[in-house]
Enzyme design. Structure first.
Site, PDB file in Angstrom:
ATOM      1  N   ASP A 181      -3.731   8.917   2.191  1.00 28.77           N
ATOM      2  CA  ASP A 181      -3.917   9.938   1.155  1.00 28.77           C
ATOM      3  C   ASP A 181      -5.399  10.279   1.072  1.00 28.77           C
ATOM      4  OD1 ASP A 181      -5.149   7.889  -0.487  1.00 28.77           O
ATOM      5  OD2 ASP A 181      -3.133   7.278  -1.074  1.00 28.77           O
ATOM      6  N   LYS A 204      -0.664  14.326   0.901  1.00 31.60           N
ATOM      7  CA  LYS A 204       0.617  14.235   0.205  1.00 31.60           C
ATOM      8  C   LYS A 204       0.635  15.182  -0.993  1.00 31.60           C
ATOM      9  CE  LYS A 204       0.154   9.838  -0.533  1.00 31.60           C
ATOM     10  NZ  LYS A 204       0.336   8.422  -0.892  1.00 31.60           N
ATOM     11  N   THR A 235       6.389  -0.703  -2.370  1.00 32.95           N
ATOM     12  CA  THR A 235       7.755  -0.561  -1.857  1.00 32.95           C
ATOM     13  C   THR A 235       7.788  -0.045  -0.426  1.00 32.95           C
ATOM     14  OG1 THR A 235       7.941   1.675  -2.771  1.00 32.95           O
ATOM     15  CG2 THR A 235       8.658  -0.160  -4.169  1.00 32.95           C
ATOM     16  N   THR A 238       6.299   5.388   0.997  1.00 30.33           N
ATOM     17  CA  THR A 238       5.337   6.389   1.468  1.00 30.33           C
ATOM     18  C   THR A 238       4.704   5.965   2.793  1.00 30.33           C
ATOM     19  OG1 THR A 238       4.857   6.996  -0.822  1.00 30.33           O
ATOM     20  CG2 THR A 238       3.278   7.685   0.838  1.00 30.33           C
TER      21      THR A 238
END
Length: 340
Positions: A181, A204, A235, A238
């Site tokens: 990012d 993003k 998690t 992305t």
């Protein structure tokens, strides 16, 4: 005041293997045993935490090793209670070694009526008696300003650079470092400069928090071995999408270097099934059994740099010297003998 023969290390339950590894490294560096202080950390039936220190710490320079990882609240309370126990036992100085500083993602108000929890946690640590912080790769560098005590923020980039130079020796001309990012560009640029490679960015666009609507690549990745660099992987949704995007843009391989492998929920399953060839994380958070068993997840140790940083703090020498490759290379010489 007692004669201080060695710094004293005390550990909570968050990452005992790392604490033991740090004490072993310190013993090797000093040529004499540096063990963990004998401590009991227990819970009452209702979950209350109780701490008892079995050794004399009066006038001693104490170092608490405790990440505030999952379960974040329990590990944070352990840190606070251990610090309070040491302060009430007349320890000379209390330094908190927090390899992973939890609540760091809540470093500002993103919308109305939300907290700045990173500042709250900082206040709690100081109130509990912590007089110095040593951590690694804070999610936001400005968190150091939340404390009115010294904060030393170590960086994983020099360690990652040694790892990349070792594992991609002879192939660096075809490597591109990728920031997942825009906010992580500085971190990716530092690694790219250390290994002498190009830089790309994944841009993003989110339709709402936690939901990525569109991802585009800025920079040349076709035919390249891409190395994604970030500080936290939670998690892994992305991260895996970014790897897929890079592969679709013509990258030959995608590897990721992440400082803090939170890896909650479906993260490990996603990573093992993803297009990433490897994910490299540090041991700032204790690895779970699924993480250890994953075929494409590799862990690099932070004990060598934390042990040296603790000794530097204890004897009053520079901690920032550990940011330099020339200083760090001898510490990791046994692992990265071919790095140059």
């Amino acid at each position: 005041m007692p004669a201080q023969i060695s710094p004293k290390i005390i550990s909570g339950n968050a990452n005992v293997p790392l604490a033991k590894a740090i004490s072993r490294r310190m013993s090797a560096y000093r040529g004499m045993a540096v063990g963990l202080v004998d401590t009991r950390v227990e819970r009452f039936n209702d979950g209350e935490i109780f701490v008892e220190v079995f050794e004399n710490v009066r006038g001693e320079d104490m170092f608490i090793i405790q990440s505030t990882s999952n379960p974040a609240n329990d590990n944070l309370m352990e840190l606070l209670i251990i610090s309070d126990a040491l302060r009430r036992s007349s320890a000379s100085r209390i330094t908190a070694i927090i390899p992973y500083f939890g609540y760091a993602r809540q470093d500002r108000r993103t919308k109305a009526r939300t907290p700045i929890t990173a500042k709250l946690v900082a206040n709690m640590m100081v109130e509990a008696g912590v007089e110095r912080i040593l951590t690694m790769d804070l999610h936001a560098a400005q968190i150091q300003g939340f404390f009115d005590i010294p904060v030393d923020n170590l960086y994983a980039a020099p360690i990652f650079a040694l790892d990349v130079l070792h594992h991609f020796a002879g192939k660096l001309e075809n490597v591109t470092v990728v920031s997942p990012d825009v906010g992580g560009v500085a971190r990716a640029r530092e690694l790219a400069q250390r290994i002498g490679c190009g830089l790309a960015i994944v841009d993003k666009r989110r339709s709402q928090p936690g939901v990525v609507e569109e991802m585009t690549v800025i920079g040349e990745v076709e035919g390249k071995t891409c190395i994604i660099v970030d500080d936290i992987c939670d998690t892994a949704g992305t991260l895996c999408k970014a790897a897929d995007l890079l592969m679709s843009e013509g990258a030959t391989e995608v590897h990721s270097y992440i400082t803090h492998g939170v890896l909650s929920g479906p993260a490990v399953d996603r990573i093992t099934k993803s297009s990433m060839k490897s994910l490299v994380i540090t041991d700032s958070i204790a690895a779970t059994e699924p993480v250890k068993a994953a075929h494409n997840i590799r862990i690099v140790p932070t004990a060598p740099v934390f042990a040296q940083a603790i000794l530097n703090i204890w004897n009053g020498t520079s901690v920032s010297s550990l940011f330099d490759t020339d200083t760090l290379t001898p510490i990791y010489e046994g692992m990265y003998a071919n790095a140059s």
